[in-house]
Design a protein around this motif. Structure first.
Motif, PDB file in Angstrom:
ATOM      1  N   ASP A   2       0.177  -0.735  11.608  1.00 16.35           N
ATOM      2  CA  ASP A   2      -1.048  -0.649  12.417  1.00 16.35           C
ATOM      3  C   ASP A   2      -2.197  -0.060  11.614  1.00 16.35           C
ATOM      4  O   ASP A   2      -3.324  -0.571  11.662  1.00 16.35           O
ATOM      5  N   ARG A   3      -1.927   1.015  10.867  1.00 17.72           N
ATOM      6  CA  ARG A   3      -2.987   1.663  10.107  1.00 17.72           C
ATOM      7  C   ARG A   3      -3.505   0.739   8.994  1.00 17.72           C
ATOM      8  O   ARG A   3      -4.706   0.602   8.787  1.00 17.72           O
ATOM      9  N   PHE A   4      -2.576   0.107   8.298  1.00 19.69           N
ATOM     10  CA  PHE A   4      -2.958  -0.757   7.186  1.00 19.69           C
ATOM     11  C   PHE A   4      -3.755  -1.972   7.670  1.00 19.69           C
ATOM     12  O   PHE A   4      -4.805  -2.313   7.102  1.00 19.69           O
TER      13      PHE A   4
ATOM     14  N   PRO B 167       0.828  -1.217   0.000  1.00 23.79           N
ATOM     15  CA  PRO B 167       0.000   0.000   0.000  1.00 23.79           C
ATOM     16  C   PRO B 167       0.857   1.260   0.000  1.00 23.79           C
ATOM     17  O   PRO B 167       0.990   1.951   1.010  1.00 23.79           O
ATOM     18  N   TYR B 168       1.405   1.586  -1.148  1.00 28.51           N
ATOM     19  CA  TYR B 168       2.390   2.661  -1.225  1.00 28.51           C
ATOM     20  C   TYR B 168       1.797   4.029  -0.862  1.00 28.51           C
ATOM     21  O   TYR B 168       2.442   4.826  -0.186  1.00 28.51           O
TER      22      TYR B 168
ATOM     23  N   VAL C  83      -5.425   2.602  -1.798  1.00 34.36           N
ATOM     24  CA  VAL C  83      -4.752   1.788  -0.788  1.00 34.36           C
ATOM     25  C   VAL C  83      -4.692   0.358  -1.291  1.00 34.36           C
ATOM     26  O   VAL C  83      -3.677  -0.117  -1.735  1.00 34.36           O
ATOM     27  N   CYS C  84      -5.771  -0.367  -1.272  1.00 33.07           N
ATOM     28  CA  CYS C  84      -5.828  -1.722  -1.787  1.00 33.07           C
ATOM     29  C   CYS C  84      -7.211  -2.280  -1.512  1.00 33.07           C
ATOM     30  O   CYS C  84      -8.030  -1.648  -0.874  1.00 33.07           O
ATOM     31  N   SER C  85      -7.438  -3.489  -1.973  1.00 32.73           N
ATOM     32  CA  SER C  85      -8.663  -4.189  -1.641  1.00 32.73           C
ATOM     33  C   SER C  85      -8.332  -5.640  -1.410  1.00 32.73           C
ATOM     34  O   SER C  85      -7.339  -6.148  -1.950  1.00 32.73           O
TER      35      SER C  85
ATOM     36  N   ASP D  49      -8.490  -5.313   8.285  1.00 31.52           N
ATOM     37  CA  ASP D  49      -9.313  -6.149   9.157  1.00 31.52           C
ATOM     38  C   ASP D  49     -10.792  -5.804   9.006  1.00 31.52           C
ATOM     39  O   ASP D  49     -11.663  -6.667   9.134  1.00 31.52           O
ATOM     40  N   ARG D  50     -11.058  -4.550   8.708  1.00 30.01           N
ATOM     41  CA  ARG D  50     -12.445  -4.127   8.485  1.00 30.01           C
ATOM     42  C   ARG D  50     -12.919  -4.477   7.076  1.00 30.01           C
ATOM     43  O   ARG D  50     -14.095  -4.783   6.867  1.00 30.01           O
TER      44      ARG D  50
END
Length: 287
Positions: free
Chosen positions: A87-89, A73-74, A283-285, A94-95
């Motif tokens: 932690d943020r990623f 997630p660059y 970010v990503c999926s 997780d959600r």
């Protein structure tokens, strides 16, 4: 059959691989892409990526950057920095992760079960720390910086995946239906002056995934380079079973038209300076 493709940048290497697959009934084994400067993209190459993006959004509800984000997630890294990234990623993922799915490669690179029962480790952080030490004073090994992507729980005894996870959690009995295609990542420290990355794919879909995978690998290499202070070097990608999956672009006729659009974009002359490939707002999926 196999193919060795050497190019300076990501898009020309991927396009050569697509042409190679066209010549070999759209499927081949052991295609090796060797990319000297994976961090740079020319303006006409961005246009080519846009052509692929249009096809993926139209037929797969997907994008090149979404695929790239599953590896690293660059954009989030640039926003929050290395200290807060994990932690943020992981909180985001997780959600977002759907029940029954294995998540993303980036999740596995940042969170794995440790040797002690109940412990958690961050493999990417450990590899980065090891490279940082090696690039400093003292002896530096060239080949000692591995990132396994598979868990032991990925091995389904009823199916012949023929994969041996080298680094993973204890088996919890859960079977994964969407088996990861990226098998292994290895960094190489070359004379303390250059950092190379090699990725091995057990199965690789070049229309739907490969271009985004290459961009994502460049993100990962860029991150480790920035956090260790070692200049980024060559990116190598080995596709042990490569597919030209035109169905991902709407079928053979539509797929050939998309590829023609990519080739047309590549023939235009760059009108602007080259830029870094790592310019994403997504970010990503989950995979």
């Amino acid at each position: 059959m196999s193919g060795i493709i050497t190019e300076d940048r990501i898009v020309p290497a991927w396009l050569q691989a697509m042409r190679h697959l066209e010549r070999h009934d759209r499927r081949d084994r052991n295609i090796l892409l060797e990319i000297a400067d994976p961090m740079t993209v020319l303006p006409n190459e961005r246009v080519a990526i846009g052509v692929v993006d249009d096809a993926l959004r139209r037929h797969q509800n997907l994008s090149v950057q979404t695929v790239a984000g599953t590896i690293f997630p660059y954009a989030l890294y640039k926003k929050v920095g290395a200290e807060k990234l994990t932690d943020r990623f992981l909180t985001i993922m997780d959600r977002a992760q759907e029940p029954g799915t294995w998540g993303t490669y980036a999740m596995r690179l940042m969170r794995r079960a440790g040797k002690t029962p109940g412990s958690i480790i961050n493999p990417l952080e450990l590899v980065t720390q090891k490279l940082r030490r090696a690039a400093g004073a003292g002896k530096a090994y060239t080949s000692n910086y591995e990132l396994g992507v598979h868990d032991v729980s990925d091995i389904d005894e009823d199916r012949a995946f023929c994969e041996v996870p080298l680094y993973g959690a204890a088996r919890d009995g859960a079977m994964v239906s969407n088996f990861p295609c990226l098998s292994h990542l290895t960094f190489k420290l070359v004379k303390k002056r250059s950092l190379e990355l090699t990725a091995i794919y057990r199965s690789h879909y070049y229309a739907q995934r490969a271009l985004g995978n290459l961009v994502g690998l460049s993100y990962l290499l860029s991150f480790v380079s920035a956090e260790t202070g070692i200049p980024a070097g060559r990116l190598t990608c080995i596709s042990t079973d490569a597919h030209l999956d035109y169905e991902s672009w709407g079928g053979v006729g539509s797929g050939k038209a998309v590829l023609a659009g990519v080739e047309a974009a590549m023939k235009t002359s760059p009108a602007e300076p080259a830029t870094a490939v790592a310019q994403s707002s997504e970010v990503c999926s989950p995979a």
